[in-house]
Design an enzyme around this catalytic site. Structure first.
Site, PDB file in Angstrom:
ATOM      1  CB  CYS A   1      -0.144   0.169   1.732  1.00 31.74           C
ATOM      2  SG  CYS A   1      -1.931  -1.375   1.231  1.00 31.74           S
TER       3      CYS A   1
ATOM      4  NE  ARG B   1       5.622   1.155  -1.623  1.00 30.13           N
ATOM      5  CZ  ARG B   1       6.481   1.802  -0.622  1.00 30.13           C
ATOM      6  NH1 ARG B   1       7.653   2.388  -0.770  1.00 30.13           N
ATOM      7  NH2 ARG B   1       6.604   0.627   0.885  1.00 30.13           N
TER       8      ARG B   1
ATOM      9  CD1 TRP C   1      -1.075  -5.928  -3.368  1.00 27.04           C
ATOM     10  CD2 TRP C   1      -0.867  -7.051  -1.246  1.00 27.04           C
ATOM     11  NE1 TRP C   1      -0.038  -6.634  -2.945  1.00 27.04           N
ATOM     12  CE2 TRP C   1      -0.718  -8.203  -2.764  1.00 27.04           C
ATOM     13  CE3 TRP C   1      -1.076  -7.211  -0.524  1.00 27.04           C
ATOM     14  CZ2 TRP C   1      -0.575  -9.219  -1.743  1.00 27.04           C
ATOM     15  CZ3 TRP C   1      -0.709  -8.662   0.130  1.00 27.04           C
ATOM     16  CH2 TRP C   1      -0.271  -9.295  -0.482  1.00 27.04           C
TER      17      TRP C   1
ATOM     18  CG  ASN D   1       0.348   2.756   3.516  1.00 27.56           C
ATOM     19  OD1 ASN D   1      -0.629   2.156   2.966  1.00 27.56           O
ATOM     20  ND2 ASN D   1       1.769   2.833   3.331  1.00 27.56           N
ATOM     21  N   GLY D   2      -0.160  -1.231   6.360  1.00 26.59           N
ATOM     22  CA  GLY D   2       0.100  -1.848   7.829  1.00 26.59           C
ATOM     23  C   GLY D   2      -1.826  -2.616   7.933  1.00 26.59           C
TER      24      GLY D   2
ATOM     25  CD  GLU E   1      17.188 -13.887  -7.649  1.00 27.38           C
ATOM     26  OE1 GLU E   1      16.847 -14.387  -6.050  1.00 27.38           O
ATOM     27  OE2 GLU E   1      17.392 -13.175  -7.913  1.00 27.38           O
TER      28      GLU E   1
ATOM     29  CE  LYS F   1      13.937 -12.021  -9.394  1.00 22.27           C
ATOM     30  NZ  LYS F   1      15.345 -11.218  -8.445  1.00 22.27           N
TER      31      LYS F   1
ATOM     32  CD  GLU G   1      10.210 -11.680  -8.969  1.00 22.25           C
ATOM     33  OE1 GLU G   1       9.528 -11.620  -8.110  1.00 22.25           O
ATOM     34  OE2 GLU G   1      11.440 -12.576  -8.537  1.00 22.25           O
TER      35      GLU G   1
ATOM     36  CG  HIS H   1      18.022 -38.083  -3.520  1.00 18.18           C
ATOM     37  ND1 HIS H   1      18.482 -39.877  -2.596  1.00 18.18           N
ATOM     38  CD2 HIS H   1      18.853 -38.234  -3.445  1.00 18.18           C
ATOM     39  CE1 HIS H   1      19.443 -39.788  -3.012  1.00 18.18           C
ATOM     40  NE2 HIS H   1      19.707 -38.744  -3.446  1.00 18.18           N
TER      41      HIS H   1
ATOM     42  CE  LYS I   1      11.907  -3.356  -5.984  1.00 15.26           C
ATOM     43  NZ  LYS I   1      12.802  -3.823  -6.389  1.00 15.26           N
TER      44      LYS I   1
HETATM   45  C1  F6R Z   1      12.085 -11.120  -5.737  1.00 19.08           C
HETATM   46  C2  F6R Z   1      12.131 -10.014  -4.936  1.00 19.08           C
HETATM   47  C3  F6R Z   1      11.975 -10.209  -3.918  1.00 19.08           C
HETATM   48  C4  F6R Z   1      12.135  -9.152  -2.426  1.00 19.08           C
HETATM   49  C5  F6R Z   1      11.763  -9.543  -0.770  1.00 19.08           C
HETATM   50  C6  F6R Z   1      12.728  -8.988  -0.132  1.00 19.08           C
HETATM   51  O1  F6R Z   1      12.385 -10.906  -6.747  1.00 19.08           O
HETATM   52  O2  F6R Z   1      12.114  -8.534  -4.925  1.00 19.08           O
HETATM   53  O3  F6R Z   1      11.666 -11.519  -3.145  1.00 19.08           O
HETATM   54  O4  F6R Z   1      13.475  -9.279  -2.398  1.00 19.08           O
HETATM   55  O5  F6R Z   1      10.150  -9.010  -1.017  1.00 19.08           O
HETATM   56  O6  F6R Z   1      12.630  -7.238  -0.107  1.00 19.08           O
HETATM   57  P1  F6R Z   1      13.547  -6.645   0.483  1.00 19.08           P
HETATM   58  O7  F6R Z   1      14.463  -7.008  -0.188  1.00 19.08           O
HETATM   59  O8  F6R Z   1      13.138  -5.157   0.320  1.00 19.08           O
HETATM   60  O9  F6R Z   1      13.187  -6.447   2.053  1.00 19.08           O
END
Ligand code: F6R
Length: 600
Positions: free
Chosen positions: A2, A28, A74, A98-99, A476, A480, A483, A499, A595
């Site tokens: 949010c 975000r 959100w 927010n929260g 990772e 990527k 997502e 396994h 984000k």
């Molecule tokens: C994936 C991604 C998320 C963040 C995670 C932590 O591409 O961006 O997995 O890495 O939400 O976010 P931060 O680094 O802001 O604590």
């Protein structure tokens, strides 16, 4: 997640500030939005589900106002519709939040007993009613806020308008970021200063259990007791926080490309004067072991550090997911340094884990991208990554900046504990000084990534495998891809396939791997042959001279252990990007993702 924007001015129409601010927070993640402003001496509320453009279309174009609050939501409690969207209004109080109010059900019952009724399914409407309840009871907004803060369990950044005081915004904060920007024309409140950078770069940060009365010419910040506080005025560098997309189709591609400079920018202060500058970094030899905590991509960066600390510097290092760590027995000790990794510095689970470690007086270090973010202010010492603003939800340049900084930290530790010879340290510094060239070569290999993406984008299941460091990188790589392309992709330790997972391999199942470790490469290649024998299509990223016509091979330069992760991940990022591009997904704002994950 949010986003909040609020603005107040003596003589300026603040509606453009609110809408621009919301647009700047779009990245975000949100699914509805709304705005409340004073119109003909009454509060006018406009809310919609979906994109901000829907909100703009619903607003009366000729409306102007000197005070207003706005929000992107959100959904957590209740669907993403206009009833649940903020602002919420109950009698005298209109607010955005927010929260999460954790005890909202119990509070709702109490309020219903006191003749309040509710239109939405949100915890925020309960918070609005509670503030109104206390305001009615005490006829004093300071007392109402103080009681509210004492009663509520959970997290909140709230910006509100109180009917009897239409020349002020009130803002309250606990465990969710909120800043108050100051300018000659208008004072602006936001959950992220970068949302309102066009209007001001000077701002106050509220700490937990603080609140403020913001009018057009004054900001009064108080603590929960109502005592006035003197706070430091911060300033943010506008250039470093540039959020323009330039010629790129997506922020994600722009950010992937920026890695040719962000990696070096991050490590430069620690290598520019050779060995001497490495020793600026904290001395870790006083700790017996290292713990690393983060979420998602940040957790994956921690795994790369684990490899370097353990395999190269012979120092035990455990890496934890913050969402698990906060609820498990953490075996905390003063001999362990706990490192918190976060791009945003606002991730709820990481903050809670940090508070847990701090409550036991154990040492903490932050690897953070956003200056003055919650985590950066809470840790004992913070090292900043210099990735710049990352807008795309999928993290790329923040990850490589984290990996680079942690690698340099491990290098300096290896120098101090004498597990790495000075000559070898100098060679790694030299490699980092040349990194721009290496990364540029990898970034320019577009045809190769596009060829692979064409083979992947219609698939439903893709597997990523590796051993040691390459296993951590496969995690990772798979994250990527899933997502942004919405293709199911999973990562497995290559030795684990037999396994169980190998039963999922069928004709043409794509399997991607990296092999960059001389001791393990032959084993990973055997595992690739095993899946090929069962019909898989195989793609290999490697720094060896391995040749095999039946594999698609992406060659990367040879390097020391300290650069391997940075070199492997660029192809993985670009393969994910081009696969999503061919699928036509919303690459910068993938569905359901946010984000900055500010709720647990
Ligand atoms: C994936 C991604 C998320 C963040 C995670 C932590 O591409 O961006 O997995 O890495 O939400 O976010 P931060 O680094 O802001 O604590």
């Amino acid at each position: 997640m949010c986003g909040i924007v609020g603005a107040i001015s003596k003589n300026r129409n603040v509606l453009p500030i609110l809408i621009t601010g919301l647009k700047n927070l779009e990245y975000r993640g949100y699914d509805s939005s709304g705005v409340a402003y004073l119109k003909n001496n009454k509060i006018n509320i406009v809310k919609t589900s979906g994109k901000i453009i829907n909100l703009e279309n619903k607003l009366n174009k000729s409306d102007e106002s000197n005070i207003g609050i706005a929000h992107t939501r959100w959904a957590t409690h209740g669907k993403a519709n206009s009833i649940n969207a903020h602002p919420h209004r109950v009698n005298h109080i209109t607010l955005v939040h927010n929260g999460i109010i954790e005890n909202y059900e119990e509070l709702k019952e109490m309020l219903i007993d006191n003749n309040y009724s509710f239109k939405s399914s949100t915890d925020t409407e309960v918070a609005t009613a509670l503030l109104d309840y206390y305001y009615e009871k005490f006829n004093d907004i300071d007392k109402a806020i103080s009681e509210f803060m004492k009663k509520v369990i959970g997290s909140y950044a709230i910006t509100m308008i109180v009917d009897n005081d239409l020349d002020s915004l009130y803002v309250l904060k606990k465990e969710s970021p909120l800043v108050i920007g100051i300018s000659d024309n208008a004072n602006v409140v936001a959950s992220d200063i970068r949302a309102v950078l066009k209007y001001t770069n000077k701002y106050y940060i509220l700490d937990d259990f603080e609140y403020a009365k913001v009018s057009s010419n004054e900001v009064i910040i108080k603590d929960i007791k109502g005592d006035i506080l003197k706070k430091e005025l911060h300033a943010i560098n506008v250039e470093d926080n540039d959020i323009s997309k330039n010629e790129y189709k997506h922020y994600m591609l722009k950010e992937i490309m920026e890695q040719k400079s962000t990696i070096l920018k991050t490590v430069k202060p620690y290598i520019e004067k050779g060995i001497d500058s490495l020793l600026i970094l904290p001395d870790l030899t006083k700790y017996k072991e290292i713990s690393i905590i983060g979420c998602g991509t940040a957790y994956h960066a921690g795994l790369v550090a684990k490899y370097l600390f353990e395999e190269v510097t012979n120092t035990r290092c455990n890496v934890y997911l913050a969402s698990e760590y906060r609820y498990q027995n953490s075996f905390l000790s003063k001999d362990t340094l706990t490192i918190f990794i976060s791009q945003s510095g606002e991730t709820a689970d990481t903050i809670s884990s940090l508070k847990l470690v701090k409550s036991k007086n154990c040492p903490t270090l932050g690897i953070i991208n956003v200056e003055n973010s919650t985590i950066s202010l809470l840790v004992d010492k913070c090292l900043y990554t210099k990735a710049g603003v990352e807008i795309a939800v999928a993290s790329t340049k923040a990850y490589t900046a984290q990996v680079a900084l942690l690698s340099i930290l491990a290098l300096s530790h290896g120098l101090r504990n004498k597990t790495i010879k000075e000559d070898d340290v100098l060679k790694v510094i030299e490699e980092f000084n040349n990194i721009e060239k290496l990364i540029t070569t990898l970034l320019n290999n577009k045809d190769m990534y596009l060829t692979i993406a064409k083979k992947l984008y219609k698939e439903e299941d893709i597997f990523y495998i590796g051993r040691g460091l390459d296993y951590y990188l496969s995690m990772e790589g798979a994250l990527k891809l899933k997502e942004i392309s919405y293709i199911h992709s999973e990562s497995y330790a290559a030795g684990e396939l037999k396994h169980g997972t190998i039963s999922l391999i069928k004709k043409n199942t794509p399997v991607l791997a990296s092999a960059t470790n001389n001791k393990l490469n032959a084993k990973t290649i055997s595992n690739l042959k095993e899946v090929m024998a069962r019909g898989a299509s195989v793609y290999l990223i490697t720094n060896t001279n391995y040749k095999d016509n039946t594999f698609t091979i992406v060659n990367i330069p040879k390097s020391s252990d300290f650069l391997k992760a940075l070199l492997v991940i660029i192809p993985y990022q670009l393969i994910a990007y081009y696969t999503a591009l061919l699928k036509g997904t919303d690459i910068d704002k993938p569905k359901n993702l946010a984000k900055s994950v500010t709720v647990e």
